[in-house]
Scaffold this motif. Structure first.
Motif, PDB file in Angstrom:
ATOM      1  N   TRP A 179      -6.300 -13.155  -6.706  1.00  0.00           N
ATOM      2  CA  TRP A 179      -5.706 -12.383  -7.956  1.00  0.00           C
ATOM      3  C   TRP A 179      -5.985 -10.988  -8.065  1.00  0.00           C
ATOM      4  O   TRP A 179      -5.267 -10.034  -8.545  1.00  0.00           O
ATOM      5  N   GLN A 180      -7.096 -10.592  -7.197  1.00  0.00           N
ATOM      6  CA  GLN A 180      -7.229  -9.332  -7.177  1.00  0.00           C
ATOM      7  C   GLN A 180      -6.196  -8.312  -6.424  1.00  0.00           C
ATOM      8  O   GLN A 180      -5.651  -7.159  -6.717  1.00  0.00           O
ATOM      9  N   ARG A 181      -5.519  -9.104  -5.312  1.00  0.00           N
ATOM     10  CA  ARG A 181      -4.681  -8.505  -4.627  1.00  0.00           C
ATOM     11  C   ARG A 181      -3.271  -8.718  -5.254  1.00  0.00           C
ATOM     12  O   ARG A 181      -2.390  -7.660  -5.143  1.00  0.00           O
ATOM     13  N   ALA A 182      -3.090  -9.823  -5.692  1.00  0.00           N
ATOM     14  CA  ALA A 182      -1.687 -10.043  -6.305  1.00  0.00           C
ATOM     15  C   ALA A 182      -1.419 -10.280  -7.768  1.00  0.00           C
ATOM     16  O   ALA A 182      -0.227 -10.298  -8.282  1.00  0.00           O
ATOM     17  N   GLY A 183      -2.737 -10.335  -8.430  1.00  0.00           N
ATOM     18  CA  GLY A 183      -2.224 -10.650  -9.896  1.00  0.00           C
ATOM     19  C   GLY A 183      -1.948  -9.467 -10.568  1.00  0.00           C
ATOM     20  O   GLY A 183      -2.343  -8.220 -10.092  1.00  0.00           O
ATOM     21  N   ARG A 184      -1.612  -9.776 -11.685  1.00  0.00           N
ATOM     22  CA  ARG A 184      -1.082  -8.434 -12.543  1.00  0.00           C
ATOM     23  C   ARG A 184      -1.772  -8.588 -14.079  1.00  0.00           C
ATOM     24  O   ARG A 184      -1.975  -9.754 -14.507  1.00  0.00           O
ATOM     25  N   ALA A 185      -1.950  -7.567 -14.404  1.00  0.00           N
ATOM     26  CA  ALA A 185      -2.599  -7.432 -15.926  1.00  0.00           C
ATOM     27  C   ALA A 185      -1.910  -7.931 -17.068  1.00  0.00           C
ATOM     28  O   ALA A 185      -2.507  -8.723 -17.974  1.00  0.00           O
ATOM     29  N   GLU A 186      -0.656  -7.871 -16.881  1.00  0.00           N
ATOM     30  CA  GLU A 186       0.319  -8.326 -17.919  1.00  0.00           C
ATOM     31  C   GLU A 186       0.067  -9.844 -18.122  1.00  0.00           C
ATOM     32  O   GLU A 186       0.840 -10.364 -18.953  1.00  0.00           O
TER      33      GLU A 186
END
Length: 334
Positions: A179-186
Motif C-alpha cells: 500500500w505504501q508503494r502503490a496505494g493512493r490516498a483518494e
C-alpha cells in the motif's frame, strides 16, 4: 390607489416535512413479521434455513463482543491519544512504521471486527495509511488469544502455531509495504480521515460519540456480512471437503475461498480447521491465514469504514498476498 398586495398568496417556509427514520422502518418490519408469523414458522422448519440461521447467529455473537471492544478502544484512542503521541511511538518513515504497527498486534488482542474501527481511528489521528493497514491485518491474526487458540486446536502440531504466526505477520507487512508503494490516498474515503475533536463534554464525550458512531456504522455491515456467510455456508456440502484430500493445489484454493465465504472469527477458526482431519496441514494453514485477512464480513466492514473504492482494491490484493504468505510459511515450517 388600491393595492393588491393582500391578495398575493403567502408561502409558508416553516413547515417540516416528515422524515422516515430507522425506528419507523423497524416498526414496519416488526408488524410485518408478527402478521406473517405462521408463514415464517413453516419456512423456518427447512433444514437449510435452520443451518443458515445458526451460522448467522453464531457469526454475530462471536464477533459482537470483539466489535464492541474495538469501538471502545477506538474511542479511547480518539479521546486520549493525541496525533503527536502516535507519531512519537511510530518511526517517521512510513516503511519502517509498517513492521512496528504489525508487531503491535501482538499486544492488542481482538478479532478482525475490532481491528477495523481501530485502524480507521489511527488513520484519523494521522498515522500513515500503510502502518494502520498493517495493524488492521496483524491484530486479529497474531495476538496471543489467537495463537493460544491455535495451540489448543492443534495439540499435536506446535508447528501450526509458528506457521500461522509467520504467515499472518508476513501478510500484514507485505500489504502495508504494498500500500505504501502503490496505494493512493483518494482510495480511502474522506470520512475515515476526520479526527475526533473534543466538544463541550470534553474527552469523555468524544469517547462516547466515537464509540457510538463506529458501533452503529460497523454493526450494520457486520449483519450484512454475517447474512452473506450464512447463505454461503449451506451451499458447501461436507463431502466436497473429503474429496480434496489427495489434491493439494486444489485443496489450497478451495480452503482459501472457504475462509472468505465462511467468515469465521479468528479466535474460533482454528477449531474448524482442526476438525478437517482429512486435509493436509498446508490447506488448513491457508484457511487460518486468509480468514483474518479477508472474508465477506470483513470486506463489508472495510467498505463501511474506508469506502467501497478501498475495499474493492484492498480485499483482492490481501487475498493473493495471504495465500502466498501462507504457502511460503507452510513449506518452510510444516
Amino acid at each position: 390607489m388600491i393595492t393588491r398586495a393582500a391578495s398575493i398568496p403567502t408561502v409558508t417556509t416553516g413547515a417540516r416535512v416528515p422524515r422516515t427514520t430507522s425506528l419507523h422502518v423497524f416498526c414496519v418490519v416488526l408488524v410485518v413479521a408478527v402478521a406473517a408469523r405462521p408463514l415464517l414458522a413453516g419456512a423456518a422448519a427447512a433444514p437449510g434455513l435452520r443451518t443458515a440461521a445458526t451460522v448467522f447467529v453464531a457469526v454475530c455473537l462471536q464477533a459482537l463482543p470483539f466489535l464492541v471492544g474495538g469501538v471502545l478502544l477506538s474511542g479511547l484512542i480518539a479521546a486520549f491519544v493525541s496525533p503527536a503521541a502516535l507519531r512519537r511511538v511510530l518511526p517517521r518513515s512510513p516503511v519502517a512504521a509498517v513492521p512496528v504497527a504489525a508487531a503491535a498486534g501482538l499486544v492488542l488482542p481482538g478479532c478482525e471486527c475490532a481491528s477495523v474501527p481501530v485502524a480507521r481511528r489511527l488513520i484519523g489521528q494521522g498515522v500513515p495509511d500503510a502502518a494502520a493497514l498493517a495493524f488492521l491485518l496483524a491484530a486479529p491474526a497474531v495476538n496471543p488469544v489467537v495463537l493460544v487458540a491455535t495451540a489448543v486446536a492443534f495439540p499435536g502440531e506446535p508447528r501450526m502455531v509458528l506457521a500461522r504466526f509467520l504467515g499472518s505477520l508476513a501478510t500484514a507487512c507485505a500489504m502495508g509495504l504494498l500500500w505504501q508503494r502503490a496505494g493512493r490516498a483518494e482510495w480511502i474515503a474522506g470520512r475515515a480521515r476526520r479526527p475526533a475533536t473534543a466538544g463541550p463534554g470534553g474527552r469523555w464525550a468524544v469517547l462516547a460519540e466515537t464509540a457510538r458512531h463506529d458501533l452503529v456504522s460497523a454493526g450494520g455491515f457486520l449483519v450484512l456480512g454475517a447474512l452473506a456467510a450464512a447463505t454461503l455456508s449451506v451451499l458447501v456440502p461436507p463431502a466436497w471437503v473429503e474429496a480434496l484430500a489427495g489434491r493439494l493445489l486444489l485443496a489450497v484454493v478451495v480452503m482459501a475461498v472457504l475462509a472468505v465465504a465462511l467468515a469465521l472469527c479468528s479466535e474460533a477458526d482454528a477449531f474448524v480447521a482442526a476438525s478437517l482431519t482429512a486435509l493436509p496441514l498446508l490447506p488448513r494453514l491457508v484457511f487460518l491465514v486468509v480468514g483474518p485477512a479477508v472474508d465477506v464480513k470483513l470486506v463489508a466492514l472495510q467498505a463501511g469504514a474506508f469506502g467501497p473504492a478501498f475495499a474493492a482494491r484492498f480485499a483482492p490484493a490481501a487475498f493473493v498476498v495471504a495465500v502466498l504468505s501462507a504457502c511460503a510459511a507452510g513449506w518452510a515450517v510444516l
